[in-house]
Design an enzyme around this catalytic site. Structure first.
Site, PDB file in Angstrom:
ATOM      1  N   CYS A  92     -51.843  23.499  -6.371  1.00  0.00           N
ATOM      2  CA  CYS A  92     -51.923  24.401  -7.504  1.00  0.00           C
ATOM      3  C   CYS A  92     -53.305  23.954  -8.098  1.00  0.00           C
ATOM      4  O   CYS A  92     -53.789  23.078  -7.778  1.00  0.00           O
ATOM      5  CB  CYS A  92     -50.685  24.454  -8.390  1.00  0.00           C
ATOM      6  SG  CYS A  92     -49.597  25.596  -7.480  1.00  0.00           S
ATOM      7  N   ASP A  93     -53.761  24.842  -9.288  1.00  0.00           N
ATOM      8  CA  ASP A  93     -55.087  24.777  -9.468  1.00  0.00           C
ATOM      9  C   ASP A  93     -55.623  23.422 -10.084  1.00  0.00           C
ATOM     10  O   ASP A  93     -56.777  23.233  -9.847  1.00  0.00           O
ATOM     11  CB  ASP A  93     -55.228  25.871 -10.905  1.00  0.00           C
ATOM     12  CG  ASP A  93     -54.672  27.148 -10.008  1.00  0.00           C
ATOM     13  OD1 ASP A  93     -53.706  27.251  -9.575  1.00  0.00           O
ATOM     14  OD2 ASP A  93     -55.478  28.174 -10.457  1.00  0.00           O
ATOM     15  N   LYS A  94     -54.832  22.626 -11.094  1.00  0.00           N
ATOM     16  CA  LYS A  94     -55.376  21.691 -11.624  1.00  0.00           C
ATOM     17  C   LYS A  94     -55.020  20.339 -11.091  1.00  0.00           C
ATOM     18  O   LYS A  94     -55.351  19.137 -11.291  1.00  0.00           O
ATOM     19  CB  LYS A  94     -55.169  21.523 -13.189  1.00  0.00           C
ATOM     20  CG  LYS A  94     -55.523  22.868 -13.881  1.00  0.00           C
ATOM     21  CD  LYS A  94     -56.908  23.065 -13.531  1.00  0.00           C
ATOM     22  CE  LYS A  94     -57.345  24.546 -13.944  1.00  0.00           C
ATOM     23  NZ  LYS A  94     -56.422  25.384 -13.342  1.00  0.00           N
ATOM     24  N   GLU A 105     -58.461  30.919 -18.384  1.00  0.00           N
ATOM     25  CA  GLU A 105     -58.771  31.826 -17.317  1.00  0.00           C
ATOM     26  C   GLU A 105     -58.427  33.375 -17.805  1.00  0.00           C
ATOM     27  O   GLU A 105     -57.725  33.444 -18.680  1.00  0.00           O
ATOM     28  CB  GLU A 105     -57.956  31.832 -16.087  1.00  0.00           C
ATOM     29  CG  GLU A 105     -58.070  30.577 -15.489  1.00  0.00           C
ATOM     30  CD  GLU A 105     -57.360  30.199 -14.012  1.00  0.00           C
ATOM     31  OE1 GLU A 105     -57.924  29.389 -12.979  1.00  0.00           O
ATOM     32  OE2 GLU A 105     -56.287  31.016 -13.868  1.00  0.00           O
ATOM     33  N   CYS A 134     -49.765  30.645  -4.524  1.00  0.00           N
ATOM     34  CA  CYS A 134     -50.280  32.077  -4.316  1.00  0.00           C
ATOM     35  C   CYS A 134     -51.004  32.318  -3.115  1.00  0.00           C
ATOM     36  O   CYS A 134     -51.955  31.665  -2.893  1.00  0.00           O
ATOM     37  CB  CYS A 134     -50.910  32.598  -5.698  1.00  0.00           C
ATOM     38  SG  CYS A 134     -49.705  32.487  -6.913  1.00  0.00           S
ATOM     39  N   ASP A 171     -50.353  28.209 -13.359  1.00  0.00           N
ATOM     40  CA  ASP A 171     -51.363  28.888 -14.328  1.00  0.00           C
ATOM     41  C   ASP A 171     -51.044  30.439 -14.464  1.00  0.00           C
ATOM     42  O   ASP A 171     -51.217  31.194 -15.288  1.00  0.00           O
ATOM     43  CB  ASP A 171     -52.807  28.816 -13.641  1.00  0.00           C
ATOM     44  CG  ASP A 171     -53.505  27.828 -13.782  1.00  0.00           C
ATOM     45  OD1 ASP A 171     -53.042  26.624 -14.332  1.00  0.00           O
ATOM     46  OD2 ASP A 171     -54.967  27.629 -13.769  1.00  0.00           O
ATOM     47  N   SER A 223     -59.488  33.124 -13.026  1.00  0.00           N
ATOM     48  CA  SER A 223     -58.703  32.824 -12.016  1.00  0.00           C
ATOM     49  C   SER A 223     -59.384  33.178 -10.851  1.00  0.00           C
ATOM     50  O   SER A 223     -60.216  33.956 -10.461  1.00  0.00           O
ATOM     51  CB  SER A 223     -57.472  33.738 -11.914  1.00  0.00           C
ATOM     52  OG  SER A 223     -56.615  33.751 -10.869  1.00  0.00           O
TER      53      SER A 223
END
Length: 561
Positions: free
Chosen positions: A120-122, A440, A192, A79, A465
């Site tokens: 990570c995000d997805k 985002e 992150c 992302d 985000s």
């Protein structure tokens, strides 16, 4: 009976066995559980760099426990790299592709169990959706957080760089200083550093019982992560032999526990979308009301980045999610976990380490949870804000709308200093169908912070985000493309937000809004490929932005047909 017998037992399966033998499978292994490893490794996402190493430990664990490992690939989008351009429109749609790809591999090859290896995000949400959908023995292994960066005596994260862009535009930071930040903030592999979406999803996966205790907060470079990967491989075989299924673990109670941990940590607003999507796959009714109710009950006990100063490394050193569960024990509902222990057993056995960042429920950071659900005339279907990251003086605010049909136009106005103190920036047509892909908004929100604005709010039908901080309200439902009130806002309209009352309103006469509605026409965008298909099938954010059910089945979202 093992699921894999359908591809390896009986004389009719001689061709199937011949292909397995081509892989080196022995006669003895034909009688063992076949365990898939869904590995999201790639070398474009920093959070995925170490997954190949972790997969090797997972394979060792599976083999040691008497299973046969079979590894396959899963896509993953970074992302941060996709942020601020058209690439971000592909991020949320990738969640559905990830879930589909795991289902395709699991069902086609009749695995007896699967280890879901990602971060990570997805990726983690998509894998959990697949686990609930396929309902075969499953365990999640998340890759771990990156260590903080360091420069001039200060720990750094990616958000320092995003906000630095705004400071350069404002003239309060030089290009050379930003370059120094850029070179120092991200020291190696891992997701992150703060409690952004990737790490929040790792935490809620553990809280709902789908990962081993301690998995979420252990850093990517810590040897403890290797041990967890090995033990997870062993556990996958045990789960397959015992027949413990994801829907035995992903229940209404465990999802509510996940929300409790999210509220206690002040996690990403994206978890609202993802937990509802996971619930949908598990056929559990979970709505925004659950988040509202739990948010009023559970205190915020960890002041994590971006709302506060603490990184995932700090959380790990304080005892991780088991220690958070220990503090939250009075609020938890008991539920099983992949470890074989119940969630309350995990909570009882843990302790917050002395001198750590986990506060008690009697001495919280804030008495209410870190996320708030807002309703009102601008968001009749709801909206979401990370209240933990909003300064108290902005919990109530009324200001004139500055209206933009898309992120790019808003970003240009912010960088050109066309936004004034007190304004409410409205960014619309960035919802699930309207964008499409619900991108985002980290670039504009970080620019606002970087410029030093103290009383500018941002409202969008898009999302944020996990690194966003400030009075930024997203997931406004219905979205503009579906004809929601946000589509009717005009420049200068007064917008009122009240986080105490949990309201978001447009202060325009209802008759005037109805007149505007009669004149309204949706914004048309030329689309092709994945995004065109996504826009046609995705539902609204208040139900997780999942695909609408086929015609003839019960529709759970609010998107008009």
């Amino acid at each position: 009976m093992m699921r894999s017998t359908k591809v390896k037992e009986g004389y009719q399966r001689a061709p199937n066995r011949a292909l397995l033998r081509a892989l080196g499978v022995t006669d003895r292994e034909m009688d063992l559980p076949f365990i898939g490893i869904a590995n999201a490794w790639n070398d474009i996402v920093p959070g995925h760099q170490n997954l190949r190493t972790l997969a090797a430990k997972v394979r060792e664990g599976i083999a040691a426990a008497g299973g046969v490992p079979f590894e396959f690939g899963v896509i993953g989008i970074c992302d941060g790299i996709a942020m601020g351009h058209e690439g971000m429109r592909y991020s949320l749609p990738s969640r559905e592709t990830i879930a589909d790809s795991v289902e395709l591999m699991v069902e086609a090859h009749a695995f007896d169990g699967v280890v879901l290896l990602g971060t990570c995000d997805k990726i983690v949400p998509g894998m959990l959706m697949a686990a609930a959908r396929c309902n075969i023995p499953s365990i999640v292994v998340t890759g771990g957080a990156m260590l903080p960066g360091f420069l001039d005596g200060k720990e750094l994260s990616l958000i320092d760089i995003f906000e630095g862009v705004g400071r350069v535009a404002a003239g309060t930071m030089s290009g050379d200083e930003l370059h120094s930040l850029e070179c120092a903030a991200m020291p190696g592999c891992g997701s992150c550093q703060g409690l952004y979406t990737a790490n929040t999803m790792a935490c809620v996966a553990e809280a709902m019982g789908m990962a081993l205790p301690g998995c979420a907060a252990t850093p990517a470079v810590d040897a403890g992560k290797l041990r967890i990967a090995r033990m997870s491989g062993e556990t996958a075989v045990s789960l397959a032999r015992e027949g413990m299924l994801p829907r035995d673990i992903i229940t209404r109670e465990s999802l509510r526990n996940a929300i409790r941990v999210d509220m206690a940590l002040g996690g990403s607003t994206n978890t609202v979308l993802h937990l509802m999507a996971i619930a949908s796959e598990a056929e559990i009714d979970l709505s925004l009301d659950s988040f509202r109710e739990i948010g009023e009950e559970v205190p915020h006990i960890c002041n994590m980045q971006p709302a506060g100063p603490h990184s995932m490394l700090d959380l790990h050193r304080s005892g991780g999610i088991p220690a958070v569960l220990h503090e939250l024990a009075p609020y938890l509902e008991d539920a099983p976990t992949v470890s074989g222990k119940s969630i309350l057993e995990v909570a009882r056995e843990a302790r917050a380490r002395e001198g750590g960042i986990i506060r008690t429920v009697k001495d919280p950071v804030n008495p209410a949870g870190g996320l708030r659900i807002l309703f009102g005339s601008l968001a009749p279907g709801g909206a979401v804000v990370k209240s933990a990251a909003v300064a108290k003086e902005m919990w109530r605010h009324t200001g004139p709308a500055r209206v933009f049909d898309g992120e790019d136009a808003a970003m240009e106005a912010i960088l050109s200093r066309e936004i004034g103190e007190g304004d409410v920036v409205v960014i619309r047509y960035e919802g699930p169908a309207g964008a499409p892909g619900m991108p985002e908004m980290l670039s504009p929100t970080s620019a606002i912070v970087g410029f030093g604005y103290r009383s500018v709010a941002l409202v969008t039908d898009g999302r944020f985000s996990g690194g966003t901080r400030g009075p930024c309200i997203g997931h406004v439902t219905p979205e503009a493309a579906a004809g929601g009130p946000i589509a009717l806002v005009r420049e200068g309209d007064r917008i009122a937000l009240d986080l105490h009352a949990r309201t978001l309103d447009i202060l325009v006469d209802p008759l005037e809004l109805e007149r505007r509605r009669r004149e309204w026409r949706p914004l048309e965008k030329p689309l092709h490929g994945v995004l065109a298909r996504y826009a046609e099938t995705v539902g609204q954010a208040d139900r997780g932005a999942v695909f609408r059910k086929p015609r003839g089945s019960r529709e759970r979202g609010t998107t008009p047909e």
